[in-house]
Design a protein around this motif. Structure first.
Motif, PDB file in Angstrom:
ATOM      1  N   PHE A   1      -7.801 -97.463  35.894  1.00 55.52           N
ATOM      2  CA  PHE A   1      -8.707 -96.557  36.606  1.00 55.52           C
ATOM      3  C   PHE A   1      -9.148 -97.180  37.931  1.00 55.52           C
ATOM      4  CE2 PHE A   1     -13.249 -95.870  37.494  1.00 55.52           C
ATOM      5  CZ  PHE A   1     -13.235 -94.528  37.829  1.00 55.52           C
ATOM      6  N   MET A   2      -9.474 -98.472  37.912  1.00 56.68           N
ATOM      7  CA  MET A   2      -9.941 -99.153  39.110  1.00 56.68           C
ATOM      8  C   MET A   2      -8.896 -99.170  40.219  1.00 56.68           C
ATOM      9  SD  MET A   2     -12.330-102.476  38.343  1.00 56.68           S
ATOM     10  CE  MET A   2     -12.191-102.948  40.059  1.00 56.68           C
TER      11      MET A   2
ATOM     12  N   VAL B   1     -16.920 -91.760  42.340  1.00 54.20           N
ATOM     13  CA  VAL B   1     -16.029 -92.639  41.587  1.00 54.20           C
ATOM     14  C   VAL B   1     -16.833 -93.658  40.787  1.00 54.20           C
ATOM     15  CG1 VAL B   1     -14.312 -94.469  41.818  1.00 54.20           C
ATOM     16  CG2 VAL B   1     -14.039 -92.343  43.094  1.00 54.20           C
ATOM     17  N   VAL B   2     -17.833 -94.262  41.425  1.00 52.44           N
ATOM     18  CA  VAL B   2     -18.684 -95.237  40.737  1.00 52.44           C
ATOM     19  C   VAL B   2     -19.406 -94.574  39.574  1.00 52.44           C
ATOM     20  CG1 VAL B   2     -20.725 -96.710  40.966  1.00 52.44           C
ATOM     21  CG2 VAL B   2     -18.960 -96.734  42.745  1.00 52.44           C
ATOM     22  N   ASN B   3     -19.896 -93.368  39.788  1.00 52.95           N
ATOM     23  CA  ASN B   3     -20.589 -92.647  38.725  1.00 52.95           C
ATOM     24  C   ASN B   3     -19.650 -92.344  37.560  1.00 52.95           C
ATOM     25  OD1 ASN B   3     -21.577 -89.805  37.508  1.00 52.95           O
ATOM     26  ND2 ASN B   3     -23.334 -90.923  38.293  1.00 52.95           N
TER      27      ASN B   3
ATOM     28  N   LYS C   1      -9.222 -96.874  46.172  1.00 58.02           N
ATOM     29  CA  LYS C   1      -8.867 -96.144  47.397  1.00 58.02           C
ATOM     30  C   LYS C   1     -10.066 -95.408  47.996  1.00 58.02           C
ATOM     31  CE  LYS C   1      -4.314 -95.091  45.397  1.00 58.02           C
ATOM     32  NZ  LYS C   1      -3.440 -93.973  44.943  1.00 58.02           N
ATOM     33  N   TYR C   2     -11.104 -95.202  47.191  1.00 55.19           N
ATOM     34  CA  TYR C   2     -12.192 -94.319  47.606  1.00 55.19           C
ATOM     35  C   TYR C   2     -13.528 -95.023  47.807  1.00 55.19           C
ATOM     36  CZ  TYR C   2      -8.786 -90.970  45.876  1.00 55.19           C
ATOM     37  OH  TYR C   2      -7.625 -90.252  45.668  1.00 55.19           O
ATOM     38  N   VAL C   3     -13.601 -96.317  47.545  1.00 51.66           N
ATOM     39  CA  VAL C   3     -14.898 -96.991  47.568  1.00 51.66           C
ATOM     40  C   VAL C   3     -14.995 -97.977  48.724  1.00 51.66           C
ATOM     41  CG1 VAL C   3     -15.225 -96.738  45.082  1.00 51.66           C
ATOM     42  CG2 VAL C   3     -14.123 -98.806  45.969  1.00 51.66           C
TER      43      VAL C   3
ATOM     44  N   LYS D   1     -18.100-103.557  44.330  1.00 55.95           N
ATOM     45  CA  LYS D   1     -18.842-104.527  43.520  1.00 55.95           C
ATOM     46  C   LYS D   1     -19.379-103.872  42.253  1.00 55.95           C
ATOM     47  CE  LYS D   1     -20.323-107.605  47.269  1.00 55.95           C
ATOM     48  NZ  LYS D   1     -21.497-108.125  48.025  1.00 55.95           N
ATOM     49  N   GLU D   2     -19.810-102.612  42.364  1.00 55.54           N
ATOM     50  CA  GLU D   2     -20.310-101.903  41.183  1.00 55.54           C
ATOM     51  C   GLU D   2     -19.180-101.660  40.183  1.00 55.54           C
ATOM     52  OE1 GLU D   2     -23.367 -98.792  41.694  1.00 55.54           O
ATOM     53  OE2 GLU D   2     -23.002 -99.008  43.841  1.00 55.54           O
TER      54      GLU D   2
END
Length: 450
Positions: A282-283, A265-267, A288-290, A296-297
């Motif tokens: 999107f965030m 997700v971060v990528n 839900k996944y981070v 923070k990223e």
């Protein structure tokens, strides 16, 4: 071959120079390879350039550096020729590459790289047809599948032969081989070809790729192309099972590791270059996944996208007061809000306090709220609380614990920083005058009249 280095590029990591021995990588190149060689590290499954070197007239390159980690690195021209290395402190590696071959040279190559380059050369033909297909322009499944199956037949004996004294490498190398096979197979069917196989024409290996136990840990992020493999794997799963690959939930359902889901997700967020408020949508799904660090990223990306323009909707923030009660900017919607970002150690901030108190006194009884947000660090928390009492600071006083989210969102690099927000939660001015400037009071009064 004794290589006389024409150029050494040194990378020294501060603080560990005397704790570890440097790695030395020596390269000599022949026909077809680019004039600049790059050394890559692996960071969360992606190659990151550590250094570049232009070769001398004899075609020699060299790198000497303190490794931050033991594991896989990559050396190559960043175009058509890239090859893996396995490095740990004190290692020395020498290799030769040209448009047709790559092999280790010299007497000092490690046992790990000897094993690795057995695999590189064992899989070279399949790798080129799959990954560097521009070097083998006319390859189709009709010649690739037989080569791939021939490689499969040699893979199990090769893995059984991996018996260096480095047990960590032995296990990681076997994992690397499995990832490479999947990468070759998937990359082949997702790159341009003059002929593409139907599902019925595929070899049996494709039916084994999707496995619910395949990505239960984060080892794939130690692979040079780990992130690409994860994305290809998700795409393959979605297409094979009629899933909607554009939906995060559908795409991530095939990855059992929660940590990997978060990293994916971060990528994905890195390439999300739309406006801040589109990114927020999107965030909301991505959260839900981070985990906390991955969040923070995501927030850092949001802060980078945000432009605190006049009339723009404000980014909310929430911090505790001296009693631990949370207050957010949005709590005061319906009032004009003046925010003072400050710290007890900041002389200019303290210099504004008499003017701020005078301004607050002048605004008593009106629909305006003054919020002080201290960027003092946690170690100065008690000092901050005492300062509030000693100075009898009015308004809502909050503790941000350092240069946290509010400073990133509003691009605050110096304090004091005053901001004014309208009753509807939009920005009046994100770089407002200080209380010592009469124009701040005029700005507030103008907003109160709207």
């Amino acid at each position: 071959m004794k290589i006389k280095l024409g150029l050494i590029v040194c990378l020294l990591v501060s603080g560990v120079l005397h704790a570890q021995k440097p790695v030395t990588v020596e390269c000599s190149v022949g026909e077809g390879v680019g004039t600049t060689i790059q050394l890559f590290g692996v960071d969360k499954g992606e190659k990151k350039v550590l250094a570049s070197a232009s070769y001398n007239q004899n075609g020699y390159y060299g790198f000497s550096f303190i490794p931050k980690y033991e594991g896989f690195y990559v050396v190559g021209d960043g175009r058509l020729y890239e090859y893996p290395l396995y490095l740990k402190a004190g290692d020395a590696v020498s290799l030769f590459m040209d448009k047709d071959t790559v092999y280790l040279t010299g007497k000092h190559n490690t046992a790990e790289n000897k094993v690795l380059y057995e695999w590189v050369n064992l899989s070279k033909r399949v790798c080129e047809k799959s990954t560097y297909f521009m070097r083998v322009r006319n390859s189709t499944y009709e010649d690739f599948f037989p080569d791939f199956e021939a490689l499969l037949a040699k893979t199990e004996p090769f893995c059984k032969s991996i018996k260096t004294k480095n047990t960590r490498f032995n296990e990681l190398m076997k994992y690397f081989v499995g990832c490479e096979l999947d990468r070759f197979a998937l990359n082949f069917i997702y790159t341009p070809r003059s002929k593409h196989p139907s599902k019925e024409q595929r070899i049996a290996y494709y039916s084994t790729i999707t496995d619910k136990n395949k990505f239960t840990d984060e080892r794939v992020l130690e692979m040079p192309d780990g992130m690409k493999l994860l994305k290809s794997y998700m795409m393959f799963y979605c297409l094979e099972n009629g899933k909607r690959g554009g939906e995060l939930q559908e795409a991530l359902s095939v990855i059992p590791s929660k940590k990997l889901q978060g990293e994916l997700v971060v990528n994905q967020a890195k390439g999300f270059g739309r406006s801040y408020f589109e990114y927020l949508e999107f965030m909301e799904e991505a959260k839900k996944y981070v985990d906390a660090e991955q969040l923070k990223e995501l927030e850092a990306k949001a802060s980078a996208l945000y432009e605190a323009k006049k009339g723009e909707k404000a980014i909310d923030f929430a911090y505790p007061d001296a009693e631990g009660n949370m207050h957010s900017l949005s709590d005061y919607k319906g009032k004009v809000v003046v925010v003072d970002v400050w710290a007890t150690w900041c002389s200019p901030c303290r210099g504004e306090l008499p003017h701020l108190k005078k301004l607050e006194k002048a605004m008593e009884g009106k629909d305006v709220v003054f919020i002080g947000v201290s960027v003092d660090e946690k170690k100065n928390y008690e000092k901050w609380k005492k300062f509030l009492v000693d100075e009898q600071l009015p308004g809502v006083q909050l503790f941000a614990d350092g240069w946290s989210k509010i400073t990133k969102d509003y691009k605050i690099t110096g304090i004091p920083r005053f901001m004014v927000f309208a009753k509807d939660g939009s920005i009046v001015e994100s770089q407002a005058p200080r209380p010592s400037d009469p124009s701040l009071q005029k700005m507030i009064e103008s907003e109160l009249q709207k």
